[in-house]
Scaffold this active site. Structure first.
Site, PDB file in Angstrom:
ATOM      1  N   GLY A  12     -39.087  21.777  -8.186  1.00 21.31           N
ATOM      2  CA  GLY A  12     -38.390  20.620  -7.620  1.00 21.31           C
ATOM      3  C   GLY A  12     -39.210  19.353  -7.515  1.00 21.31           C
ATOM      4  O   GLY A  12     -38.899  18.477  -6.710  1.00 21.31           O
ATOM      5  N   ARG A  91     -30.083  26.891 -16.279  1.00 21.43           N
ATOM      6  CA  ARG A  91     -28.883  27.539 -16.795  1.00 21.43           C
ATOM      7  C   ARG A  91     -28.100  26.535 -17.633  1.00 21.43           C
ATOM      8  O   ARG A  91     -28.065  25.346 -17.306  1.00 21.43           O
ATOM      9  CB  ARG A  91     -27.985  28.034 -15.650  1.00 21.43           C
ATOM     10  CG  ARG A  91     -28.682  28.959 -14.667  1.00 21.43           C
ATOM     11  CD  ARG A  91     -27.676  29.713 -13.834  1.00 21.43           C
ATOM     12  NE  ARG A  91     -27.074  30.776 -14.609  1.00 21.43           N
ATOM     13  CZ  ARG A  91     -27.626  31.985 -14.757  1.00 21.43           C
ATOM     14  NH1 ARG A  91     -28.755  32.279 -14.175  1.00 21.43           N
ATOM     15  NH2 ARG A  91     -27.024  32.904 -15.483  1.00 21.43           N
ATOM     16  N   ASN A 107     -29.820  15.230 -17.634  1.00 24.28           N
ATOM     17  CA  ASN A 107     -30.839  16.275 -17.688  1.00 24.28           C
ATOM     18  C   ASN A 107     -32.165  15.646 -18.093  1.00 24.28           C
ATOM     19  O   ASN A 107     -32.187  14.646 -18.804  1.00 24.28           O
ATOM     20  CB  ASN A 107     -30.450  17.341 -18.719  1.00 24.28           C
ATOM     21  CG  ASN A 107     -31.472  18.463 -18.796  1.00 24.28           C
ATOM     22  OD1 ASN A 107     -31.938  18.966 -17.769  1.00 24.28           O
ATOM     23  ND2 ASN A 107     -31.833  18.870 -20.005  1.00 24.28           N
ATOM     24  N   HIS A 109     -35.818  16.625 -19.964  1.00 26.84           N
ATOM     25  CA  HIS A 109     -36.393  17.659 -20.830  1.00 26.84           C
ATOM     26  C   HIS A 109     -37.811  17.240 -21.220  1.00 26.84           C
ATOM     27  O   HIS A 109     -38.045  16.084 -21.567  1.00 26.84           O
ATOM     28  CB  HIS A 109     -35.518  17.828 -22.073  1.00 26.84           C
ATOM     29  CG  HIS A 109     -35.976  18.940 -22.951  1.00 26.84           C
ATOM     30  ND1 HIS A 109     -35.743  20.266 -22.654  1.00 26.84           N
ATOM     31  CD2 HIS A 109     -36.691  18.933 -24.109  1.00 26.84           C
ATOM     32  CE1 HIS A 109     -36.280  21.027 -23.593  1.00 26.84           C
ATOM     33  NE2 HIS A 109     -36.860  20.246 -24.481  1.00 26.84           N
ATOM     34  N   ASP A 141     -24.142  17.305 -22.771  1.00 27.88           N
ATOM     35  CA  ASP A 141     -22.886  17.607 -23.446  1.00 27.88           C
ATOM     36  C   ASP A 141     -22.810  19.121 -23.638  1.00 27.88           C
ATOM     37  O   ASP A 141     -23.617  19.854 -23.055  1.00 27.88           O
ATOM     38  CB  ASP A 141     -22.745  16.812 -24.757  1.00 27.88           C
ATOM     39  CG  ASP A 141     -23.765  17.232 -25.810  1.00 27.88           C
ATOM     40  OD1 ASP A 141     -24.503  18.220 -25.576  1.00 27.88           O
ATOM     41  OD2 ASP A 141     -23.826  16.567 -26.858  1.00 27.88           O
ATOM     42  N   LYS A 172     -45.952  13.800 -15.006  1.00 27.11           N
ATOM     43  CA  LYS A 172     -46.240  12.503 -14.347  1.00 27.11           C
ATOM     44  C   LYS A 172     -45.267  11.437 -14.833  1.00 27.11           C
ATOM     45  O   LYS A 172     -44.771  10.621 -14.062  1.00 27.11           O
ATOM     46  CB  LYS A 172     -47.665  12.060 -14.688  1.00 27.11           C
ATOM     47  CG  LYS A 172     -48.660  12.452 -13.644  1.00 27.11           C
ATOM     48  CD  LYS A 172     -49.963  11.654 -13.807  1.00 27.11           C
ATOM     49  CE  LYS A 172     -51.042  12.360 -13.015  1.00 27.11           C
ATOM     50  NZ  LYS A 172     -52.290  12.536 -13.716  1.00 27.11           N
TER      51      LYS A 172
END
Ligand code: GAR
Length: 199
Positions: A12, A91, A107, A109, A141, A172
């Site tokens: 987190g 998930r 999201n 990544h 998507d 970072k």
């Protein structure tokens, strides 16, 4: 003010960066909830400390993936969310969930997509031997790490890098880029319907 929920499966630190940006007045959003598929996730503890309502939807507690997603969807709907941010949520969300939720989902990544989607992006980058990697914030998507890109930032990859050292360098940058991307979405500067640079 737009209402944000964050989904996270682990540590987190990106959730923390978002909480800190809101607190610092750099991001005008209300974080209305944080949820996880892992009840023991450090992300939920961080949210609780910040006074953000939390919920856990462990896959094993539901008969099917669809039931787990239905519970998560009902919770998000009850919170009247405008934006959902995946921050290390491990998930894949179904096309149906994305459609029924009907609000932008972001999201983050740890690679420069479309390079190295899926799991262990930093390991994939080292194995390939790239000299530059980084992070990507994109709209979610129905594919895996395939939605329209909002922001990216590059970091160098050094010959003696390990997964740990590269991950740390990328992380970072993630902490700076994710709040920036959320700000762009909150202010309506980018939309999920179209890719940047395309009519
Ligand atoms: C981050 O590096 C994020 O980019 C990555 O998981 C980490 C979560 O860290 N996400 C993915 O790999 C998604 N495919 P955090 O829990 O400390 O924010």
């Amino acid at each position: 003010m737009k209402r944000l929920a964050v989904l996270a499966s682990g540590r987190g630190s990106n959730l923390q960066a978002i909480i800190d940006a809101v607190r610092a007045g750099e991001l005008a959003l209300e974080i209305v909830g944080a949820a996880s598929d892992q009840p023991g996730a450090q992300a939920l503890a961080r949210a609780a400390v910040a006074g953000i309502p939390t919920a856990a939807f462990p896959r094993a507690q539901y008969g099917s993936r669809a039931e787990q997603e239905a519970a998560l969807l009902a919770w998000l709907t009850s919170l009247r969310v405008d934006i959902v941010a995946l921050a290390g949520y491990m998930r894949i969300l179904s096309a149906r969930f994305i459609q029924e939720l009907g609000c932008p989902i972001l999201n983050i990544h740890p690679s420069l997509l479309p390079a190295f989607p899926g799991l262990n992006a930093q390991r994939q980058a080292l194995d390939y031997g790239v000299r530059v990697s980084g992070c990507t914030v994109h709209f979610v998507d129905e594919g895996v790490d395939s939605g329209p890109i909002i922001l990216q930032e590059a970091v160098p990859v050094f010959p003696d890098d390990t997964v740990e050292s590269l991950s740390e360098r990328i992380l970072k940058v993630e902490h700076r880029v994710y709040p920036q991307a959320l700000k762009m979405v909150a202010e309506g500067l980018v939309r999920p319907e179209r890719r940047c640079g395309r009519g």
